[in-house]
Design an enzyme around this catalytic site. Structure first.
Site, PDB file in Angstrom:
ATOM      1  N   CYS A  42     -32.542  36.192  59.771  1.00 20.91           N
ATOM      2  CA  CYS A  42     -33.406  35.220  58.883  1.00 20.91           C
ATOM      3  C   CYS A  42     -34.912  35.525  59.380  1.00 20.91           C
ATOM      4  O   CYS A  42     -35.289  35.913  60.306  1.00 20.91           O
ATOM      5  CB  CYS A  42     -32.953  33.655  59.243  1.00 20.91           C
ATOM      6  SG  CYS A  42     -33.930  32.739  58.478  1.00 20.91           S
ATOM      7  N   ASP A  44     -36.901  33.378  59.646  1.00 20.23           N
ATOM      8  CA  ASP A  44     -37.642  32.315  60.588  1.00 20.23           C
ATOM      9  C   ASP A  44     -38.409  32.706  61.629  1.00 20.23           C
ATOM     10  O   ASP A  44     -38.145  33.642  62.452  1.00 20.23           O
ATOM     11  CB  ASP A  44     -36.346  31.307  61.071  1.00 20.23           C
ATOM     12  CG  ASP A  44     -36.951  30.032  61.699  1.00 20.23           C
ATOM     13  OD1 ASP A  44     -37.648  30.087  62.566  1.00 20.23           O
ATOM     14  OD2 ASP A  44     -36.426  28.920  61.073  1.00 20.23           O
ATOM     15  N   ARG A  46     -38.856  31.583  64.419  1.00 23.37           N
ATOM     16  CA  ARG A  46     -38.369  31.329  65.646  1.00 23.37           C
ATOM     17  C   ARG A  46     -37.099  32.309  66.100  1.00 23.37           C
ATOM     18  O   ARG A  46     -36.541  32.186  67.093  1.00 23.37           O
ATOM     19  CB  ARG A  46     -37.880  29.711  65.830  1.00 23.37           C
ATOM     20  CG  ARG A  46     -39.073  28.756  65.562  1.00 23.37           C
ATOM     21  CD  ARG A  46     -38.653  27.544  65.200  1.00 23.37           C
ATOM     22  NE  ARG A  46     -37.809  27.580  63.889  1.00 23.37           N
ATOM     23  CZ  ARG A  46     -37.545  26.561  63.439  1.00 23.37           C
ATOM     24  NH1 ARG A  46     -37.193  25.321  63.861  1.00 23.37           N
ATOM     25  NH2 ARG A  46     -36.731  26.512  62.292  1.00 23.37           N
ATOM     26  N   HIS A  98     -28.854  31.371  62.234  1.00 23.50           N
ATOM     27  CA  HIS A  98     -29.251  30.490  63.410  1.00 23.50           C
ATOM     28  C   HIS A  98     -29.001  29.135  62.879  1.00 23.50           C
ATOM     29  O   HIS A  98     -28.998  28.866  61.381  1.00 23.50           O
ATOM     30  CB  HIS A  98     -30.895  30.605  63.658  1.00 23.50           C
ATOM     31  CG  HIS A  98     -31.865  30.295  62.521  1.00 23.50           C
ATOM     32  ND1 HIS A  98     -32.387  29.169  62.408  1.00 23.50           N
ATOM     33  CD2 HIS A  98     -32.207  30.998  61.494  1.00 23.50           C
ATOM     34  CE1 HIS A  98     -33.167  29.241  61.310  1.00 23.50           C
ATOM     35  NE2 HIS A  98     -32.975  30.246  60.776  1.00 23.50           N
ATOM     36  N   CYS A 101     -31.005  26.267  60.063  1.00 21.90           N
ATOM     37  CA  CYS A 101     -31.883  27.270  59.168  1.00 21.90           C
ATOM     38  C   CYS A 101     -32.321  26.459  57.779  1.00 21.90           C
ATOM     39  O   CYS A 101     -31.659  25.880  57.147  1.00 21.90           O
ATOM     40  CB  CYS A 101     -30.668  28.240  58.760  1.00 21.90           C
ATOM     41  SG  CYS A 101     -31.639  29.391  57.569  1.00 21.90           S
TER      42      CYS A 101
HETATM   43 CO    CO Z   1     -33.324  30.696  58.688  1.00 26.50          CO
END
Ligand code: CO
Length: 207
Positions: A42, A44, A46, A98, A101
């Site tokens: 992803c 993302d 993090r 994750h 999400c």
């Molecule tokens: Co995500």
């Protein structure tokens, strides 16, 4: 005067620290890349691929998009997979989702989010495949289970791509993996989607 100067300063410090440890690190790395792993994760902020598995530059070939989706008409993702498998000859393709999400949450919330709703349709397809199981869960559990199911479906998608199917046909050593990461504790969990042959993929798809 550079814009975002502090990032250039950080870059200098990072490169210096690596060279202090191994003065030839960058010159050796510039000669070639031979990663064993393709990571599809992803976007993302993090969930940074190399850092999570504690691997230095040169070890992981990476593709990231919202909610780590592998779509059979996405030339960007498929080109990454082809290059990784046929040129770099990676031995493992890891799909890593994750928990919590944002893309998965948005796919479930019935609101309009603009252009991205077209991308999230792919996750809504995953929801539809698993509607019965998901309908029995509370909201938080449903989001997190869909995060897992999305990884499982994307492993099947990458496995059914012509690139991976052809690699297996020529007996290339190539395995698929489905993992999920917890932002809350930094730990990875294996979703038991380790697949090494077309037959094993067929079996998983039929389950
Ligand atoms: Co995500």
């Amino acid at each position: 005067m550079k814009t975002l100067k502090f990032l250039f300063d950080r870059n200098q410090g990072w490169a210096d620290a690596i060279k202090k440890d191994n003065p030839h690190f960058f010159s050796q790395l510039s000669a070639q890349q031979t990663p064993d792993y393709l990571w599809i994760g992803c976007s993302d902020s993090r969930v940074p691929a190399n850092q999570i598995v504690d691997l230095p530059p040169g070890e992981v070939f990476v593709h990231r998009n919202i909610a780590n989706v592998v779509v059979h008409t996405d030339l960007n993702c498929l080109s990454v997979v082809q290059f990784a498998v046929e040129v770099l000859k990676v031995k493992h393709i890891i799909i890593c989702g994750h928990y919590g999400c944002g893309g998965i949450k948005a796919s479930l919330d019935q609101k309009a989010h603009g252009l991205i709703d077209n991308w999230l349709r792919h996750i809504q397809d995953v929801s539809r495949f698993h509607q019965k199981e998901l309908s029995l869960l509370n909201d938080e559990d449903r989001i997190n289970r869909l995060c897992e199911l999305n990884v499982i479906e994307q492993v099947k998608n990458v496995g059914n791509s012509s690139v991976v199917q052809n690699a297996w046909k020529r007996d290339a050593e190539l395995s698929l993996h489905g993992w999920i990461y917890s932002i809350e504790n930094g730990m990875l969990k294996d979703l038991d989607m380790c697949i090494e042959t077309a037959e094993a993929l067929d079996k998983k798809c039929r389950l």
